[in-house]
Design a protein around this motif. Structure first.
Motif, PDB file in Angstrom:
ATOM      1  N   VAL A  16       0.787   2.380   5.910  1.00 34.43           N
ATOM      2  CA  VAL A  16       0.247   1.514   4.861  1.00 34.43           C
ATOM      3  C   VAL A  16       1.017   1.726   3.562  1.00 34.43           C
ATOM      4  O   VAL A  16       1.425   0.761   2.894  1.00 34.43           O
ATOM      5  N   ALA A  17       1.237   2.983   3.188  1.00 34.97           N
ATOM      6  CA  ALA A  17       1.957   3.290   1.951  1.00 34.97           C
ATOM      7  C   ALA A  17       3.385   2.749   1.999  1.00 34.97           C
ATOM      8  O   ALA A  17       3.889   2.223   0.998  1.00 34.97           O
ATOM      9  N   PHE A  18       4.030   2.848   3.152  1.00 35.34           N
ATOM     10  CA  PHE A  18       5.403   2.358   3.304  1.00 35.34           C
ATOM     11  C   PHE A  18       5.484   0.850   3.081  1.00 35.34           C
ATOM     12  O   PHE A  18       6.308   0.358   2.300  1.00 35.34           O
ATOM     13  N   VAL A  19       4.638   0.109   3.766  1.00 32.70           N
ATOM     14  CA  VAL A  19       4.692  -1.354   3.697  1.00 32.70           C
ATOM     15  C   VAL A  19       4.336  -1.854   2.299  1.00 32.70           C
ATOM     16  O   VAL A  19       5.047  -2.672   1.704  1.00 32.70           O
ATOM     17  N   TYR A  20       3.245  -1.350   1.742  1.00 34.90           N
ATOM     18  CA  TYR A  20       2.797  -1.840   0.443  1.00 34.90           C
ATOM     19  C   TYR A  20       3.756  -1.435  -0.682  1.00 34.90           C
ATOM     20  O   TYR A  20       4.035  -2.219  -1.581  1.00 34.90           O
ATOM     21  N   SER A  22       6.862  -1.076  -0.645  1.00 35.18           N
ATOM     22  CA  SER A  22       8.130  -1.809  -0.605  1.00 35.18           C
ATOM     23  C   SER A  22       8.092  -3.066  -1.459  1.00 35.18           C
ATOM     24  O   SER A  22       9.135  -3.625  -1.791  1.00 35.18           O
ATOM     25  N   VAL A  23       6.884  -3.530  -1.823  1.00 34.69           N
ATOM     26  CA  VAL A  23       6.752  -4.683  -2.713  1.00 34.69           C
ATOM     27  C   VAL A  23       6.056  -4.296  -4.019  1.00 34.69           C
ATOM     28  O   VAL A  23       5.506  -5.140  -4.717  1.00 34.69           O
ATOM     29  N   GLY A  24       6.065  -3.000  -4.343  1.00 38.23           N
ATOM     30  CA  GLY A  24       5.496  -2.554  -5.612  1.00 38.23           C
ATOM     31  C   GLY A  24       3.995  -2.406  -5.604  1.00 38.23           C
ATOM     32  O   GLY A  24       3.377  -2.275  -6.668  1.00 38.23           O
ATOM     33  N   HIS A  25       3.383  -2.405  -4.427  1.00 41.49           N
ATOM     34  CA  HIS A  25       1.940  -2.181  -4.327  1.00 41.49           C
ATOM     35  C   HIS A  25       1.690  -0.743  -3.876  1.00 41.49           C
ATOM     36  O   HIS A  25       2.609  -0.044  -3.455  1.00 41.49           O
ATOM     37  N   ALA A  26       0.431  -0.312  -3.963  1.00 41.91           N
ATOM     38  CA  ALA A  26       0.132   1.080  -3.637  1.00 41.91           C
ATOM     39  C   ALA A  26      -0.670   1.242  -2.352  1.00 41.91           C
ATOM     40  O   ALA A  26      -0.814   2.347  -1.853  1.00 41.91           O
ATOM     41  N   GLY A  27      -1.228   0.147  -1.823  1.00 38.96           N
ATOM     42  CA  GLY A  27      -1.857   0.212  -0.511  1.00 38.96           C
ATOM     43  C   GLY A  27      -3.356   0.339  -0.479  1.00 38.96           C
ATOM     44  O   GLY A  27      -3.927   0.588   0.588  1.00 38.96           O
ATOM     45  N   ALA A  28      -4.040   0.165  -1.614  1.00 34.90           N
ATOM     46  CA  ALA A  28      -5.484   0.388  -1.636  1.00 34.90           C
ATOM     47  C   ALA A  28      -6.226  -0.460  -0.615  1.00 34.90           C
ATOM     48  O   ALA A  28      -7.145   0.021   0.051  1.00 34.90           O
ATOM     49  N   SER A  29      -5.840  -1.726  -0.482  1.00 34.94           N
ATOM     50  CA  SER A  29      -6.512  -2.590   0.487  1.00 34.94           C
ATOM     51  C   SER A  29      -6.365  -2.031   1.893  1.00 34.94           C
ATOM     52  O   SER A  29      -7.309  -2.038   2.689  1.00 34.94           O
ATOM     53  N   TYR A  31      -5.786   1.175   2.683  1.00 32.32           N
ATOM     54  CA  TYR A  31      -6.547   2.427   2.790  1.00 32.32           C
ATOM     55  C   TYR A  31      -8.036   2.138   2.999  1.00 32.32           C
ATOM     56  O   TYR A  31      -8.696   2.786   3.812  1.00 32.32           O
ATOM     57  N   LEU A  32      -8.550   1.153   2.256  1.00 30.59           N
ATOM     58  CA  LEU A  32      -9.955   0.799   2.406  1.00 30.59           C
ATOM     59  C   LEU A  32     -10.247   0.317   3.823  1.00 30.59           C
ATOM     60  O   LEU A  32     -11.256   0.692   4.429  1.00 30.59           O
ATOM     61  N   ALA A  33      -9.358  -0.526   4.351  1.00 30.76           N
ATOM     62  CA  ALA A  33      -9.545  -1.034   5.709  1.00 30.76           C
ATOM     63  C   ALA A  33      -9.489   0.097   6.728  1.00 30.76           C
ATOM     64  O   ALA A  33     -10.320   0.180   7.639  1.00 30.76           O
ATOM     65  N   ALA A  34      -8.494   0.980   6.568  1.00 28.27           N
ATOM     66  CA  ALA A  34      -8.336   2.093   7.512  1.00 28.27           C
ATOM     67  C   ALA A  34      -9.551   3.010   7.481  1.00 28.27           C
ATOM     68  O   ALA A  34     -10.065   3.414   8.530  1.00 28.27           O
ATOM     69  N   MET A  35     -10.019   3.344   6.280  1.00 26.22           N
ATOM     70  CA  MET A  35     -11.164   4.251   6.173  1.00 26.22           C
ATOM     71  C   MET A  35     -12.440   3.626   6.706  1.00 26.22           C
ATOM     72  O   MET A  35     -13.285   4.309   7.280  1.00 26.22           O
ATOM     73  N   ILE A 205      -2.511  12.750   1.029  1.00 23.69           N
ATOM     74  CA  ILE A 205      -1.531  12.683  -0.061  1.00 23.69           C
ATOM     75  C   ILE A 205      -0.117  12.871   0.481  1.00 23.69           C
ATOM     76  O   ILE A 205       0.810  12.138   0.106  1.00 23.69           O
ATOM     77  N   LEU A 206       0.072  13.836   1.373  1.00 21.96           N
ATOM     78  CA  LEU A 206       1.385  14.056   1.970  1.00 21.96           C
ATOM     79  C   LEU A 206       1.852  12.810   2.717  1.00 21.96           C
ATOM     80  O   LEU A 206       3.020  12.403   2.610  1.00 21.96           O
ATOM     81  N   ALA A 207       0.939  12.175   3.443  1.00 21.98           N
ATOM     82  CA  ALA A 207       1.291  10.976   4.207  1.00 21.98           C
ATOM     83  C   ALA A 207       1.768   9.855   3.292  1.00 21.98           C
ATOM     84  O   ALA A 207       2.796   9.218   3.555  1.00 21.98           O
ATOM     85  N   VAL A 208       1.045   9.603   2.202  1.00 26.19           N
ATOM     86  CA  VAL A 208       1.413   8.486   1.337  1.00 26.19           C
ATOM     87  C   VAL A 208       2.627   8.811   0.468  1.00 26.19           C
ATOM     88  O   VAL A 208       3.342   7.898   0.040  1.00 26.19           O
ATOM     89  N   VAL A 209       2.868  10.087   0.197  1.00 29.88           N
ATOM     90  CA  VAL A 209       4.088  10.456  -0.526  1.00 29.88           C
ATOM     91  C   VAL A 209       5.311  10.094   0.316  1.00 29.88           C
ATOM     92  O   VAL A 209       6.276   9.495  -0.173  1.00 29.88           O
ATOM     93  N   ILE A 210       5.271  10.441   1.595  1.00 30.37           N
ATOM     94  CA  ILE A 210       6.393  10.128   2.493  1.00 30.37           C
ATOM     95  C   ILE A 210       6.564   8.611   2.626  1.00 30.37           C
ATOM     96  O   ILE A 210       7.658   8.066   2.444  1.00 30.37           O
ATOM     97  N   GLY A 211       5.463   7.935   2.946  1.00 29.97           N
ATOM     98  CA  GLY A 211       5.533   6.493   3.116  1.00 29.97           C
ATOM     99  C   GLY A 211       5.859   5.767   1.831  1.00 29.97           C
ATOM    100  O   GLY A 211       6.657   4.822   1.818  1.00 29.97           O
TER     101      GLY A 211
END
Length: 246
Positions: A16-20, A22-29, A31-35, A205-211
């Motif tokens: 999620v972090a990788f895809v979002y 790449s277009v300047g987003h952070a992935g909250a949508s 993360y919310l869906a995944a959780m 946090i480690l996951a989203v830092v990498i992505g």
């Protein structure tokens, strides 16, 4: 023994972090869906989403702004009202049902609008921002962002692109910093009126830092505009469907 749930969640957050990013987003949508799908406790979802948003938005802001993809004027017009509104939204605990319906349709319509106008986006020609529209829209985005635990870039990006207020990659830089500011203030507002509940946060946090680093690096250096638009279309559709169906 390997915890498959933890590994799977780690991988999902990274993706999620990788895809979002790449277009300047952070992935909250995302993360919310995944959780939601992984049945995270409701008390953890908002705070976890905002914390991860802050991490990825920090990386994306640095990568896009340092690469020269930023428009100070456009950012300021929206942020000046959005930031205080995000604090108010973060401090409020509200059932987001009706907002999710509205947001879902809004994002899907925005995605369709991008496809319709994809051939008409000209990176060399931009129009002046309507400051009054920007101030009102910024406040609305900030309030709803704080309410549901997102940064608001998912709403801001399509508006800027469709109105032609700045170049496409500059939109990514504006969105990244906009998300960072709203997420920080939203989290402050949330903590001000609620206890902070998180679990396994250091793994996430480690996951989203990498992505986030990988995605924002590719988005700010290697991706061309058509790929960026394609990814943003996927982001908008996935977020819209998440709001409507999850």
């Amino acid at each position: 023994m390997v915890d498959l749930v933890l590994v799977g969640t780690f991988t999902l957050f990274l993706f999620v972090a990788f895809v979002y990013s790449s277009v300047g987003h952070a992935g909250a949508s995302g993360y919310l869906a995944a959780m939601s799908l992984l049945s995270f406790p409701l008390t953890e979802i908002k705070s976890t989403s905002l914390i991860l948003n802050i991490i990825v938005a920090s990386i994306a802001s640095y990568k896009f702004i340092s690469a020269g993809y930023f428009d100070k004027k456009v950012f300021f017009y929206f942020a000046v009202t959005s930031i205080p509104a995000a604090f108010i939204g973060g401090a409020i605990t509200l059932d987001p049902y009706w907002f999710k319906i509205f947001a879902g349709f809004f994002l899907l319509v925005s995605a369709v609008g991008l496809v319709i106008r994809i051939k008409r986006i000209d990176q060399d020609k931009t129009s002046e921002v309507n400051i009054y529209v920007a101030l009102v829209v910024g406040a609305v985005i900030g309030l709803f962002s704080g309410l549901i635990g997102v940064g608001g870039g998912i709403f801001l990006s399509p508006l800027i692109i469709l109105m032609g207020w700045t170049a496409l990659k500059k939109t990514s830089g504006v969105s990244a910093l906009f998300i960072l500011c709203n997420s920080i203030i939203g989290l402050v507002g949330h903590v001000y009126t609620n206890s902070l509940h998180v679990h396994n946060i250091y793994y996430w946090i480690l996951a989203v830092v990498i992505g986030g680093y990988a995605g924002s690096h590719l988005g700010s250096t290697l991706y061309n505009n058509k790929i960026l638009i394609g990814i943003l279309f996927i982001v908008l559709c996935s977020a819209g469907l998440k709001f409507l169906l999850v």
